[in-house]
Write a protein that holds these residues in place. Structure first.
Motif, PDB file in Angstrom:
ATOM      1  N   GLY A 113       5.474   7.069   1.241  1.00  0.00           N
ATOM      2  CA  GLY A 113       4.049   6.529   2.059  1.00  0.00           C
ATOM      3  C   GLY A 113       3.506   5.014   2.221  1.00  0.00           C
ATOM      4  O   GLY A 113       2.815   4.763   1.878  1.00  0.00           O
ATOM      5  N   GLU A 114       4.827   4.356   1.714  1.00  0.00           N
ATOM      6  CA  GLU A 114       4.938   2.814   1.450  1.00  0.00           C
ATOM      7  C   GLU A 114       4.564   1.751   2.130  1.00  0.00           C
ATOM      8  O   GLU A 114       5.556   1.805   3.074  1.00  0.00           O
ATOM      9  CB  GLU A 114       6.079   2.415  -0.097  1.00  0.00           C
ATOM     10  N   ALA A 115       3.442   0.756   2.411  1.00  0.00           N
ATOM     11  CA  ALA A 115       3.709   0.067   3.222  1.00  0.00           C
ATOM     12  C   ALA A 115       3.662  -1.786   2.625  1.00  0.00           C
ATOM     13  O   ALA A 115       3.790  -1.967   1.191  1.00  0.00           O
ATOM     14  CB  ALA A 115       2.639  -0.131   3.991  1.00  0.00           C
ATOM     15  N   ASN A 116       4.552  -2.275   3.287  1.00  0.00           N
ATOM     16  CA  ASN A 116       5.232  -3.500   2.343  1.00  0.00           C
ATOM     17  C   ASN A 116       3.749  -4.300   2.563  1.00  0.00           C
ATOM     18  O   ASN A 116       3.349  -5.607   2.038  1.00  0.00           O
ATOM     19  CB  ASN A 116       5.621  -4.543   3.375  1.00  0.00           C
ATOM     20  N   TYR A 148       0.823  -0.994  -0.039  1.00  0.00           N
ATOM     21  CA  TYR A 148      -0.072   0.433  -0.547  1.00  0.00           C
ATOM     22  C   TYR A 148       0.960   1.499  -0.627  1.00  0.00           C
ATOM     23  O   TYR A 148       1.851   1.005   0.834  1.00  0.00           O
ATOM     24  CB  TYR A 148      -1.230   0.088   1.162  1.00  0.00           C
ATOM     25  N   ALA A 149       0.669   2.214  -0.627  1.00  0.00           N
ATOM     26  CA  ALA A 149       0.877   3.658  -0.289  1.00  0.00           C
ATOM     27  C   ALA A 149       0.492   4.397  -0.417  1.00  0.00           C
ATOM     28  O   ALA A 149      -0.618   4.797  -0.938  1.00  0.00           O
ATOM     29  CB  ALA A 149       2.134   3.862  -1.997  1.00  0.00           C
ATOM     30  N   ALA A 194      11.241  -3.753   0.241  1.00  0.00           N
ATOM     31  CA  ALA A 194      10.083  -4.537  -0.450  1.00  0.00           C
ATOM     32  C   ALA A 194       9.544  -5.221  -1.034  1.00  0.00           C
ATOM     33  O   ALA A 194       9.445  -5.949  -1.075  1.00  0.00           O
ATOM     34  CB  ALA A 194       9.607  -5.084   1.307  1.00  0.00           C
ATOM     35  N   VAL A 195       9.042  -3.966  -1.581  1.00  0.00           N
ATOM     36  CA  VAL A 195       7.712  -3.859  -2.744  1.00  0.00           C
ATOM     37  C   VAL A 195       8.296  -3.308  -3.683  1.00  0.00           C
ATOM     38  O   VAL A 195       7.902  -2.930  -4.750  1.00  0.00           O
ATOM     39  CB  VAL A 195       6.487  -3.496  -2.196  1.00  0.00           C
ATOM     40  N   ASN A 196      10.522  -3.053  -3.685  1.00  0.00           N
ATOM     41  CA  ASN A 196      10.711  -1.972  -4.735  1.00  0.00           C
ATOM     42  C   ASN A 196      10.765  -3.451  -6.680  1.00  0.00           C
ATOM     43  O   ASN A 196      12.090  -3.181  -5.989  1.00  0.00           O
ATOM     44  CB  ASN A 196      11.314  -1.397  -3.941  1.00  0.00           C
ATOM     45  N   TYR A 197      10.172  -3.007  -7.401  1.00  0.00           N
ATOM     46  CA  TYR A 197      10.655  -3.742  -8.471  1.00  0.00           C
ATOM     47  C   TYR A 197      11.326  -2.810  -9.020  1.00  0.00           C
ATOM     48  O   TYR A 197      11.368  -3.400 -10.570  1.00  0.00           O
ATOM     49  CB  TYR A 197       9.145  -4.427  -8.549  1.00  0.00           C
ATOM     50  N   GLY A 198      11.739  -2.123  -9.132  1.00  0.00           N
ATOM     51  CA  GLY A 198      12.323  -1.217  -9.969  1.00  0.00           C
ATOM     52  C   GLY A 198      10.650  -0.159 -10.053  1.00  0.00           C
ATOM     53  O   GLY A 198       9.784  -0.126 -10.236  1.00  0.00           O
ATOM     54  N   ASN A 208      -1.832  -1.244   6.687  1.00  0.00           N
ATOM     55  CA  ASN A 208      -0.607  -0.459   5.774  1.00  0.00           C
ATOM     56  C   ASN A 208      -0.494   0.566   7.104  1.00  0.00           C
ATOM     57  O   ASN A 208       0.133   1.785   6.850  1.00  0.00           O
ATOM     58  CB  ASN A 208      -1.942   0.259   5.492  1.00  0.00           C
ATOM     59  N   ASP A 209       0.236  -0.068   8.289  1.00  0.00           N
ATOM     60  CA  ASP A 209       1.063   0.713   9.336  1.00  0.00           C
ATOM     61  C   ASP A 209       2.874   0.706   8.878  1.00  0.00           C
ATOM     62  O   ASP A 209       3.562   0.121   7.852  1.00  0.00           O
ATOM     63  CB  ASP A 209       1.281  -0.323  10.602  1.00  0.00           C
ATOM     64  N   TYR A 210       3.478   0.794   9.208  1.00  0.00           N
ATOM     65  CA  TYR A 210       5.342   1.438   9.005  1.00  0.00           C
ATOM     66  C   TYR A 210       5.107   1.773   8.058  1.00  0.00           C
ATOM     67  O   TYR A 210       6.022   1.116   6.768  1.00  0.00           O
ATOM     68  CB  TYR A 210       5.346   0.020   9.688  1.00  0.00           C
ATOM     69  N   GLN A 211       4.786   2.877   7.480  1.00  0.00           N
ATOM     70  CA  GLN A 211       5.087   3.123   5.496  1.00  0.00           C
ATOM     71  C   GLN A 211       5.965   3.843   5.495  1.00  0.00           C
ATOM     72  O   GLN A 211       6.979   4.655   6.449  1.00  0.00           O
ATOM     73  CB  GLN A 211       3.701   3.621   5.479  1.00  0.00           C
ATOM     74  N   SER A 212       7.720   3.448   4.215  1.00  0.00           N
ATOM     75  CA  SER A 212       8.431   4.311   4.203  1.00  0.00           C
ATOM     76  C   SER A 212       7.956   5.258   3.987  1.00  0.00           C
ATOM     77  O   SER A 212       7.436   5.810   3.019  1.00  0.00           O
ATOM     78  CB  SER A 212       9.012   3.172   3.285  1.00  0.00           C
ATOM     79  N   ALA A 213       9.628   6.172   4.316  1.00  0.00           N
ATOM     80  CA  ALA A 213       9.217   7.481   3.756  1.00  0.00           C
ATOM     81  C   ALA A 213       9.508   7.314   2.007  1.00  0.00           C
ATOM     82  O   ALA A 213       8.737   8.145   1.517  1.00  0.00           O
ATOM     83  CB  ALA A 213      10.032   8.922   4.230  1.00  0.00           C
ATOM     84  N   ARG A 214      10.155   6.885   1.870  1.00  0.00           N
ATOM     85  CA  ARG A 214      10.545   6.102   0.396  1.00  0.00           C
ATOM     86  C   ARG A 214       9.741   5.121   0.422  1.00  0.00           C
ATOM     87  O   ARG A 214       9.433   4.662   0.791  1.00  0.00           O
ATOM     88  CB  ARG A 214      12.312   6.538   0.210  1.00  0.00           C
ATOM     89  N   VAL A 215      10.830   4.988  -1.423  1.00  0.00           N
ATOM     90  CA  VAL A 215      10.282   3.472  -1.825  1.00  0.00           C
ATOM     91  C   VAL A 215      10.507   2.700  -0.705  1.00  0.00           C
ATOM     92  O   VAL A 215      12.247   2.015  -0.147  1.00  0.00           O
ATOM     93  CB  VAL A 215      10.499   3.463  -3.387  1.00  0.00           C
TER      94      VAL A 215
END
Length: 432
Positions: free
Chosen positions: A327-330, A295-296, A345-349, A335-342
């Motif tokens: 604001g991306e959560a794995n 989720y983002a 854990a879910v960065n496929y590009g 949807n908690d613990y959103q990361s400020a950057r990409v």
């Protein structure tokens, strides 16, 4: 205990008194036919007294036709008859006994049927079977009563006494579950029974925690790791137990808080299967569903320098720094613990496109310095002032994922230079 048995039909044909042997032309033992579904082999011979003036030869036909009952009839022969010929390789000597055997234990029951003294052994050892035959022969010599010894297989292991249950049908995103329990319930296990449970490998959600083993007076429990990451738990009972034996296998379910520096290989919903066996017999597997749903929030830009808010008026010719929170959560649990950057854990590009007002120009150099990228992330404005700002994050880990992306921009248009009578200067954007 139930057991597979074989029916045998024996007919007799009297012959002259000069015949001193019994001949079985079509198999004097209960030979299994190709159509029989029983796994037991059967051996039988029977002896009954007759008059001294007449010996007899019988022509018998024994066919395995049933797995529900055993019947053996006696054929009158001479007491002097001591040999038997049969087509079956399971033929036994025609001593004064009748033997019907399946596979080899030691329980013995006796009954008198139609004047025949019958003894039944359940899975006897070779020694027990030989002893029973010798005893029957002695009894026949003493009493003259026909003797019959039946050796039968024990019933197949009852595999209905074990049930495997799961504490939940779903784990992961939207399940609100923090723990998964697998419970094996065994009723009246017997000494020698073996139960196995093969559980799924650890995943981004599942983390094996513990298994409750059998007590020392019940048996042993072992856990082995398989090549595919699954685990097999084996319970071997050394003593028979009355009642219910319960075994609990626990998993910890991870939350979004667990950091992962590489992209997960499984996204979405997948079915996890737990298999188990009872004495080598596979039971109906148990399944549950694992779901991962990233989720983002994409909350947009906020003014970082100079300090301001969404309503702060921007001045031309002033450099501003904005932060962009992805604001991306794995999506492992919620949807908690959103990361400020990409989120790594879910960065496929990832490519982020940010629209800006007319005249806004990105200072790419200052932006790169502020972010101090070491993961090949780039922030550019390919079309120049007033066009979209493009953030490109290559597949893989994201460095310093806890900090927002920073963008340095110049709002436009910039102030005009003073005019002269001979020259008019057009607005110029600061070089990027």
């Amino acid at each position: 205990m139930g057991h597979d048995t074989v029916s045998a039909d024996t007919s007799s044909t009297p012959v002259t008194a000069t015949t001193n042997a019994r001949t079985a032309t079509s198999g004097n033992t209960a030979q299994l036919s190709a159509a029989s579904t029983s796994s037991a082999t059967s051996e039988s011979s029977s002896v009954a007294p007759s008059s001294a003036s007449s010996d007899a030869t019988s022509t018998s036909s024994n066919t395995a036709a049933s797995s529900s009952a055993t019947s053996t009839s006696s054929t009158p022969v001479s007491a002097a008859s001591t040999t038997s010929s049969a087509a079956s390789s399971n033929a036994v000597s025609a001593t004064p006994t009748s033997v019907t055997s399946s596979v080899a234990s030691s329980a013995t029951t006796s009954a008198a049927t139609s004047g025949v003294a019958t003894q039944t052994l359940v899975e006897p050892t070779s020694a027990a079977l030989s002893g029973a035959k010798s005893h029957a022969a002695a009894q026949y010599s003493t009493t003259g009563q026909p003797q019959q010894v039946n050796a039968v297989a024990a019933a197949p292991a009852d595999t209905s006494n074990a049930v495997l249950k799961t504490s939940t049908a779903t784990v992961g995103y939207g399940s609100n579950q923090k723990e998964l329990s697998l419970t094996l319930v065994i009723t009246n296990p017997q000494a020698g029974d073996v139960y196995t449970v093969t559980i799924p490998a650890d995943t981004y959600i599942l983390q094996f925690d513990s298994v409750g083993g059998l007590t020392a007076d019940q048996g042993t429990t072992t856990t082995s790791n398989n090549a595919d990451g699954t685990k097999t738990i084996t319970d071997t009972f050394t003593t028979s137990q009355s009642g219910v034996v319960t075994q609990i296998i626990k998993y910890i379910l991870k939350t979004n808080y667990s950091a992962q520096d590489k992209p997960m290989t499984t996204i979405g919903s997948v079915t996890k299967t737990v298999t188990y066996t009872v004495n080598g017999v596979a039971q109906t597997p148990v399944t549950f569903t694992q779901t991962i749903q990233p989720y983002a929030s994409m909350t947009g830009m906020s003014l970082t320098y100079p300090t301001g808010s969404a309503t702060t008026a921007l001045q031309s010719g002033t450099e501003y720094v904005f932060s962009y929170n992805v604001g991306e959560a794995n999506g492992i649990l919620d949807n908690d613990y959103q990361s400020a950057r990409v989120n790594s854990a879910v960065n496929y590009g990832t490519t982020l496109t940010i629209a800006v007002p007319a005249g806004f120009a990105l200072n790419a150099g200052d932006t790169a310095k502020l972010n101090a990228f070491t993961d090949a992330t780039t922030i550019t404005q390919p079309g120049g002032a007033g066009t979209d700002i493009i953030i490109t994050v290559p597949k893989g880990p994201v460095v310093r994922a806890g900090k927002s992306l920073l963008l340095t921009v110049w709002p436009g248009p910039l102030p005009r230079r003073p005019r002269t009578k001979t020259q008019r200067t057009r607005p110029q954007m600061r070089a990027q």
